[in-house]
Design an enzyme around this catalytic site. Structure first.
Site, short mmCIF file in Angstrom:
data_model
loop_
_atom_site.label_atom_id
_atom_site.label_comp_id
_atom_site.label_asym_id
_atom_site.label_seq_id
_atom_site.Cartn_x
_atom_site.Cartn_y
_atom_site.Cartn_z
N HIS A 129 42.12 38.98 -33.99
CA HIS A 129 41.63 40.22 -34.61
C HIS A 129 41.18 41.14 -33.47
O HIS A 129 40.73 40.66 -32.43
CB HIS A 129 40.45 39.84 -35.51
CG HIS A 129 39.92 40.95 -36.36
ND1 HIS A 129 39.04 41.89 -35.89
CD2 HIS A 129 40.12 41.25 -37.67
CE1 HIS A 129 38.73 42.73 -36.86
NE2 HIS A 129 39.37 42.36 -37.96
N ASP A 207 36.11 32.50 -32.86
CA ASP A 207 35.95 33.44 -33.97
C ASP A 207 36.17 32.67 -35.27
O ASP A 207 37.31 32.38 -35.65
CB ASP A 207 36.96 34.58 -33.80
CG ASP A 207 36.98 35.52 -35.01
OD1 ASP A 207 36.30 35.23 -36.01
OD2 ASP A 207 37.70 36.54 -34.94
N GLN A 210 37.29 33.46 -40.38
CA GLN A 210 38.17 32.99 -41.46
C GLN A 210 38.14 31.47 -41.60
O GLN A 210 38.95 30.91 -42.36
CB GLN A 210 39.61 33.45 -41.22
CG GLN A 210 39.80 34.95 -41.15
CD GLN A 210 39.59 35.67 -42.49
OE1 GLN A 210 39.47 35.05 -43.54
NE2 GLN A 210 39.53 36.99 -42.44
N LYS A 233 32.30 37.41 -45.88
CA LYS A 233 33.55 36.71 -46.21
C LYS A 233 33.27 35.34 -46.83
O LYS A 233 34.20 34.61 -47.17
CB LYS A 233 34.42 36.54 -44.96
CG LYS A 233 34.92 37.87 -44.38
CD LYS A 233 35.83 37.59 -43.21
CE LYS A 233 36.00 38.77 -42.29
NZ LYS A 233 36.89 39.82 -42.81
N CYS A 372 44.00 44.77 -38.57
CA CYS A 372 43.28 44.72 -37.27
C CYS A 372 43.90 43.69 -36.33
O CYS A 372 43.19 43.05 -35.55
CB CYS A 372 41.79 44.45 -37.46
SG CYS A 372 40.96 45.69 -38.41
N1 7TS Z 1 37.75 38.07 -36.92
C1 7TS Z 1 38.59 37.77 -37.92
C2 7TS Z 1 39.51 36.61 -37.79
C3 7TS Z 1 38.59 38.55 -39.07
O1 7TS Z 1 39.43 38.24 -40.06
C4 7TS Z 1 37.71 39.66 -39.17
C5 7TS Z 1 37.71 40.59 -40.34
C6 7TS Z 1 36.83 39.90 -38.10
C7 7TS Z 1 36.89 39.09 -37.00
C8 7TS Z 1 35.83 40.99 -38.14
O2 7TS Z 1 34.81 40.68 -39.05
P1 7TS Z 1 33.68 41.72 -39.39
O3 7TS Z 1 32.93 41.09 -40.53
O4 7TS Z 1 32.84 41.88 -38.18
O5 7TS Z 1 34.37 42.99 -39.78
N2 7TS Z 1 38.97 40.65 -40.97
C9 7TS Z 1 39.32 41.53 -41.92
C10 7TS Z 1 40.57 41.46 -42.53
O6 7TS Z 1 41.41 40.61 -42.30
N3 7TS Z 1 40.67 42.46 -43.42
O7 7TS Z 1 39.54 43.16 -43.39
C11 7TS Z 1 38.69 42.60 -42.46
#
Ligand code: 7TS
Length: 416
Positions: A129, A207, A210, A233, A372
Site C-alpha cells: 500500500h 503492515d 489487512q 478495518k 493505493c
Molecule cells: N496498509 C494496507 C495493507 C491497507 O489496506 C491500508 C488501507 C492501509 C495500509 C492504510 O490504512 P489507513 O487506515 O491508515 O488508511 N487500505 C485501503 C483499501 O484497500 N481501500 O481503502 C483503504
C-alpha cells in the site's frame, strides 16, 4: 451453495450490525463487499462510543476526578485488550495512533530519522500500500538512503530468492512488508521474512492492516520488530490505530510529536520524555476511539479469530469459484488457500469504475481503482484499475450469489 457449512450462526452475527439492515437503495438490500477499505461496526462498538460520551466523557491521565479516572481506566483497558489480542509482551509496547498510515510515519520519523543514512537500504515490496512506500521515499530524499523493492512471482507471491539476494547484496537496515495484500490477498510468510532480515542485521516492520482484522496474529511468533494496524478495518472506529514495537527499540527511539503527556519534565531550557507508551502519545489522544477499539477486540475475540478466518476462507473460496464461471473476467492474486478475503478483478471491455458503479445499482458495494497500490497495478498487473470485492465475518454465500448475478447484469448492460 446451500451445502456450505459455516463455522458460526451467520444470522446471529449479522443481527449485530445495524447498517446491514438499513434500506440503502429503496428496493434492494445492501451487499457490503468493501471491507478491505473499512468494515462495518457492531452494536457493542456503537453503544460503547455512545456510553463513553453520555456517561464518562473526560480527558485521560489528567484529572483526579471520577470521570477522568473512569475514562483513563477504559482507555488503558483498551490498550491491555490490544496487547492480549496480538500477544505483545507488555502494554507498554502498544502505542495508540490514528491508524496504520500514522504508525508507519511515526516509525519513519523516529527510528528512521535516527538510524538511516547514505548507503543504507530500506527494502519494501511491489505489493505494498502507498502508506508503506511513500513515507520511506519522503525520508530517503532527506537522508540519502535508497528504497528498493522485493519483486513478485507470477503466482502473486513474493520472490523469496530475490529477497535473499537483495539482503545479501545491500546494506539493508529495515524490511517493510505487508502481511496480507489489500489487492491480491497474498498472505506473506512473515516469520520467514523476519528470520532472514534478522540474520542480515535488519529490522522488520509489518503492515498488518489487512491481517489483524481477519486472522489470529501473534507478534512474538512472527518476531516482528514493528507491527501496525488500523481500528476501522476490524469493526472498530476510525481515527484509532496501533503501533506495536519491541520495547527496547521503542525505548531507544526519540519521540515524534511534542506536547502534553509525552514529557517527564519541561523547563525553558529543554525537556525529558515520559515512559512508554506515553512518549509517543502527545496531546489528547483519540479517547473514545481507543475505547471503541477495545470493544471491537472484545467482539472479535468473543467469536474467535480462528472461526472468523475459517468463515472468510469459505467465502473467498466460494467467491473465486463463482467468479471463475463468469466469462471475460480476470481475477488477480494467488489461489484461495494462499489468500486473504479479497478478490480483485477486471471485466474485459468494461472499466473497473463502471463495474463498481453498476454493481452499486444492485446494492453491491465494491471498490474500484488502484486501491493505493499504483506500483502493483502499473508494474505487475499492468492495468490502471481493478474492481475489488472484499469479505468479512458477516458476509454470506447468498451475498456472493447476488454479487455474481449482478455481475452478469453489468455485462448485459454493456452487451458483453
Ligand atoms: N496498509 C494496507 C495493507 C491497507 O489496506 C491500508 C488501507 C492501509 C495500509 C492504510 O490504512 P489507513 O487506515 O491508515 O488508511 N487500505 C485501503 C483499501 O484497500 N481501500 O481503502 C483503504
Amino acid at each position: 451453495m446451500s451445502e456450505l457449512t459455516l463455522p458460526y450462526d451467520i444470522e446471529k452475527i449479522r443481527a449485530d450490525f445495524p447498517v446491514l439492515h438499513e434500506n440503502h437503495h429503496d428496493d434492494v438490500p445492501l451487499v457490503y463487499l468493501d471491507n478491505a477499505a473499512s468494515s462495518q461496526k457492531p452494536i457493542s462498538v456503537i453503544e460503547g462510543l455512545n456510553t463513553y460520551y453520555r456517561e464518562y466523557n473526560a480527558n485521560v491521565h489528567r484529572g483526579i476526578h471520577k470521570l477522568s479516572e473512569a475514562a483513563t481506566e477504559e482507555y488503558e483497558g483498551a490498550r491491555k485488550k490490544v496487547r492480549k489480542f496480538i500477544n505483545a509482551k507488555s502494554r507498554r509496547e502498544i502505542i495508540f495512533t490514528r491508524g496504520t498510515t500514522e504508525s508507519i510515519n511515526l516509525v519513519a520519523q523516529t527510528w528512521g530519522r535516527a538510524n538511516l543514512g547514505a548507503g543504507d537500504v530500506v527494502l519494501s515490496t511491489v505489493m505494498e500500500h502507498h502508506s508503506n512506500i511513500v513515507p520511506w521515499q519522503m525520508l530517503s530524499m532527506e537522508k540519502g538512503f535508497t528504497v528498493k523493492y522485493i519483486p513478485m512471482l507470477e503466482d502473486g507471491t513474493l520472490d523469496m530468492e530475490a529477497y535473499k539476494s537483495l539482503l545479501t547484496e545491500n546494506n539493508v537496515k529495515l524490511v517493510v512488508v505487508v502481511h496480507s495484500s489489500n489487492v491480491l490477498g497474498t498472505v506473506n510468510p512473515i516469520a520467514e521474512i523476519a528470520t532472514l532480515a534478522h540474520e542480515h542485521g535488519a529490522l522488520i516492520l509489518v503492515d498488518g492492516a489487512q491481517s489483524v482484522p481477519h486472522m489470529p496474529v501473534d507478534v512474538q511468533a512472527l518476531d516482528a520488530d514493528f507491527f501496525v494496524f488500523s481500528g476501522h478495518k476490524m469493526v472498530g472506529p476510525t481515527g484509532i490505530g496501533v503501533l506495536y514495537g519491541k520495547r527496547n527499540l521503542l525505548n531507544a527511539m526519540p519521540p515524534w510529536m511534542g506536547g502534553g503527556d509525552m514529557i517527564s519534565k519541561v523547563t525553558l531550557d529543554g525537556s525529558t520524555w515520559n515512559d512508554l507508551p506515553y512518549k509517543f502519545e502527545a496531546g489528547t489522544p483519540s479517547i473514545a476511539e481507543a475505547i471503541g477499539l477495545g470493544f471491537a477486540v472484545d467482539y472479535l475475540s468473543g467469536i474467535g479469530m480462528e472461526k472468523i478466518h475459517q468463515h472468510e476462507q469459505i467465502m473467498t473460496e466460494y467467491a473465486l469459484e463463482r467468479l471463475e464461471e463468469v466469462p471475460d473476467i480476470t481475477v488477480y492474486g494467488p489461489s484461495a488457500d494462499k489468500k486473504g478475503a479479497v478478490a480483485a478483478f477486471t471485466v474485459e471491455g468494461i472499466h473497473a469504475h463502471d463495474v463498481a458503479q453498476l454493481l452499486d445499482n444492485h446494492g453491491v458495494a465494491v471498490r474500484a481503482g488502484h486501491h493505493c497500490t499504483m506500483p502493483l497495478h502499473d508494474d505487475v498487473l499492468q492495468v490502471p484499475a481493478t474492481s475489488r470485492a472484499s469479505f468479512y465475518l458477516y458476509n454470506t454465500p447468498q451475498e456472493i450469489d447476488t454479487f455474481i448475478d449482478a455481475l452478469y447484469q453489468v455485462k448485459k448492460t454493456f452487451s458483453i
